[in-house]
Design an enzyme around this catalytic site. Structure first.
Site, mmCIF file in Angstrom:
data_model
loop_
_atom_site.group_PDB
_atom_site.id
_atom_site.type_symbol
_atom_site.label_atom_id
_atom_site.label_comp_id
_atom_site.label_asym_id
_atom_site.label_seq_id
_atom_site.Cartn_x
_atom_site.Cartn_y
_atom_site.Cartn_z
ATOM 1 N N CYS A 53 8.547 26.313 -26.060
ATOM 2 C CA CYS A 53 8.650 27.481 -26.956
ATOM 3 C C CYS A 53 10.166 27.753 -27.039
ATOM 4 O O CYS A 53 10.210 28.720 -28.455
ATOM 5 C CB CYS A 53 8.025 28.915 -25.398
ATOM 6 S SG CYS A 53 8.849 29.223 -24.416
ATOM 7 N N ARG B 48 5.322 43.410 -27.867
ATOM 8 C CA ARG B 48 5.909 42.613 -27.319
ATOM 9 C C ARG B 48 6.691 43.493 -26.570
ATOM 10 O O ARG B 48 7.269 44.387 -26.708
ATOM 11 C CB ARG B 48 6.770 42.132 -27.994
ATOM 12 C CG ARG B 48 7.987 40.761 -26.859
ATOM 13 C CD ARG B 48 9.242 39.717 -27.262
ATOM 14 N NE ARG B 48 8.335 38.600 -27.852
ATOM 15 C CZ ARG B 48 8.910 37.970 -27.788
ATOM 16 N NH1 ARG B 48 10.340 37.956 -27.966
ATOM 17 N NH2 ARG B 48 8.110 36.768 -28.203
ATOM 18 N N ARG C 13 5.909 28.760 -36.143
ATOM 19 C CA ARG C 13 5.822 30.199 -35.628
ATOM 20 C C ARG C 13 5.933 30.441 -36.758
ATOM 21 O O ARG C 13 4.752 31.814 -36.894
ATOM 22 C CB ARG C 13 7.223 30.602 -34.399
ATOM 23 C CG ARG C 13 7.499 29.992 -33.524
ATOM 24 C CD ARG C 13 6.202 29.896 -32.318
ATOM 25 N NE ARG C 13 5.716 31.255 -31.837
ATOM 26 C CZ ARG C 13 6.269 32.192 -31.822
ATOM 27 N NH1 ARG C 13 7.092 32.372 -31.061
ATOM 28 N NH2 ARG C 13 5.642 33.839 -31.202
ATOM 29 N N HIS D 22 0.891 34.783 -24.259
ATOM 30 C CA HIS D 22 1.821 34.385 -25.405
ATOM 31 C C HIS D 22 1.199 33.652 -26.797
ATOM 32 O O HIS D 22 1.308 32.295 -26.819
ATOM 33 C CB HIS D 22 3.318 33.441 -25.597
ATOM 34 C CG HIS D 22 4.038 33.809 -26.430
ATOM 35 N ND1 HIS D 22 3.783 34.813 -27.364
ATOM 36 C CD2 HIS D 22 5.357 33.166 -26.442
ATOM 37 C CE1 HIS D 22 5.327 34.638 -28.460
ATOM 38 N NE2 HIS D 22 5.828 33.436 -27.152
ATOM 39 N N ASP E 69 9.327 25.540 -19.799
ATOM 40 C CA ASP E 69 9.717 27.055 -20.294
ATOM 41 C C ASP E 69 10.795 27.059 -19.702
ATOM 42 O O ASP E 69 10.441 26.821 -18.047
ATOM 43 C CB ASP E 69 8.359 27.798 -20.804
ATOM 44 C CG ASP E 69 8.967 29.392 -20.836
ATOM 45 O OD1 ASP E 69 10.320 29.728 -21.457
ATOM 46 O OD2 ASP E 69 7.900 30.188 -21.124
ATOM 47 N N GLN F 230 1.845 32.202 -29.846
ATOM 48 C CA GLN F 230 2.979 30.597 -29.538
ATOM 49 C C GLN F 230 1.881 29.849 -29.816
ATOM 50 O O GLN F 230 2.098 28.507 -30.227
ATOM 51 C CB GLN F 230 3.623 30.535 -27.926
ATOM 52 C CG GLN F 230 4.339 29.796 -27.910
ATOM 53 C CD GLN F 230 6.078 29.342 -28.216
ATOM 54 O OE1 GLN F 230 6.263 30.056 -28.569
ATOM 55 N NE2 GLN F 230 6.357 27.972 -29.107
HETATM 56 N N1 NVA Z 1 8.344 33.059 -20.494
HETATM 57 C C1 NVA Z 1 9.654 33.131 -21.816
HETATM 58 C C2 NVA Z 1 8.289 33.271 -23.125
HETATM 59 C C3 NVA Z 1 9.826 33.268 -24.387
HETATM 60 C C4 NVA Z 1 9.280 32.962 -25.027
HETATM 61 C C5 NVA Z 1 9.449 34.872 -21.772
HETATM 62 O O1 NVA Z 1 8.092 35.551 -21.667
HETATM 63 O O2 NVA Z 1 11.184 35.208 -21.296
HETATM 64 N N1 CP Z 2 9.074 31.700 -28.354
HETATM 65 C C1 CP Z 2 9.679 33.064 -28.603
HETATM 66 O O1 CP Z 2 8.285 33.436 -28.425
HETATM 67 O O2 CP Z 2 10.532 33.115 -29.233
HETATM 68 P P1 CP Z 2 11.498 34.566 -29.014
HETATM 69 O O3 CP Z 2 11.017 35.360 -27.982
HETATM 70 O O4 CP Z 2 12.617 34.217 -29.600
HETATM 71 O O5 CP Z 2 10.703 35.643 -29.696
#
Ligand code: NVA
Ligand code: CP
Length: 332
Positions: A274, A108, A319, A135, A233, A138
């Site tokens: 998400c 990540r 998830r 992502h 989101d 997800q």
């Molecule tokens: N768009 C958000 C998704 C988090 C799961 C981010 O990248 O922070």
């Molecule tokens: N939805 C998601 O990826 O959550 P986290 O950022 O907590 O992993």
């Protein structure tokens, strides 16, 4: 021909055929049933996986750790402050080191090119646990959640609308998965926050083959009309400057998912997110934004988030099952 993903990396959904995505969703459902029945499924006994997180996480990290344990594996968590990645050691060198010790690697972090480079050098499957652009894990959980509502393969021809910051990693990925699976996708938001034009074109090409449609609109009525799923989101993603809040609130407030907006969707529409979400003031950032801009609820109202159409916690649970499916499919 039977689908096999053994040895493959999972970097973005554009790399997979509709049949392969279908296989991962079905495998997720199968693993969920086993977990709920407390049926052991330690199919990957003795394997080891590395989990690299250059951004924070609750769901993704926990899903990989619990999922690895359920499958009989050992997981090692690496956070950016506890490893050499990027600071003292390149991605390519890290990949070659971890590839000698682990059977699979989750990443990540920031640009998609980083996870792609990791996969190029690791020699073992690499899984994208979120990048700035995509992502993908997800999405397997999300389609499973939609199908739990509307039936297996029941999303074909239905409309899924992403409200708000449609060009972020989740909006982009939702557009891709809908295009791949013949689901009508609508990105509803201001022109400034739309998915990249090149990605839209690519998805339109995919959609032409699967029967999906891709619509971009700034009009909330058009976006919500007839939608079976309203998805949103946060308005400022990880890695983006907190200075953006003022501008994003100005641009995205009209797209807040509230009861009025849900009322414009199909009568049986569900709400998805998400997570994490700013639906109240019970977080540090939520409170800071409230103090500065006077808004207590951001991308979704608390009423919708907590309401009867919300499926956000089923989605969060999924998830786990979908990340297990991705690990199992690529490592067995
Ligand atoms: N768009 C958000 C998704 C988090 C799961 C981010 O990248 O922070
Ligand atoms: N939805 C998601 O990826 O959550 P986290 O950022 O907590 O992993």
């Amino acid at each position: 021909m039977a689908v096999s993903l053994t040895g493959r990396s999972f970097l973005k959904l554009l790399d997979f055929t509709p049949e392969e995505i279908r296989y991962l969703i079905d495998l997720s459902a199968e693993l969920k049933a086993k977990k709920h029945a407390r049926e052991p499924h330690r199919y990957l006994e003795g394997k080891n996986v590395a989990l690299i997180f250059e951004k924070t996480s609750t769901r993704t990290r926990c899903a990989f750790e619990v999922g690895a344990a359920d499958l009989g594996m050992h997981a090692v968590y690496l956070d950016p402050s506890a490893s050499q990645i990027g600071k003292k050691e390149s991605i390519a060198d890290t990949a070659r080191v971890l590839g000698r010790m682990f059977d699979g690697i989750e990443y990540r972090g920031f640009g998609q090119e980083r996870v792609e480079e990791l996969a190029e050098y690791a020699g073992v499957p690499v899984w994208n646990g979120l990048t700035t652009e995509f992502h993908p894990t997800q999405m397997i959980a999300d389609v499973l959640t939609m199908e739990e509502e509307f039936g297996r393969d029941g999303m074909r021809g239905r409309k899924v609308t992403f409200m708000g910051d449609a060009g972020n990693n989740v909006g982009n990925s939702l557009m891709v998965v809908c295009a791949k699976l013949g689901i009508d996708f609508c990105a509803c938001g201001p022109a400034e926050q739309m998915p990249d034009a090149e990605l839209v074109e690519t998805c339109r090409g995919v959609a032409a083959e699967t029967g999906a449609t891709i619509t971009l609109t700034a009009d909330v009525d058009e976006g919500a009309r007839g939608a079976s799923v309203i998805y949103t989101d946060i308005w400022v993603s990880m890695g983006e400057s907190s200075d953006l809040w003022g501008e994003r609130i100005r641009l995205l407030s009209p797209y807040q998912v509230n009861a009025e907006l849900m009322g414009k969707a199909a009568p049986d529409a569900i709400f998805m997110h998400c997570l994490p979400s700013f639906h109240d003031r019970k977080t540090t950032i939520g409170e800071e934004v409230f103090q500065k801009f006077g808004l207590a609820e951001l991308e979704v109202s608390n009423e919708v988030f907590e309401g009867p159409r919300s499926r956000v916690f089923d989605e969060a649970e999924n998830r786990l099952h979908s990340i297990k499916a991705v690990m199992l499919a690529t490592l067995r």
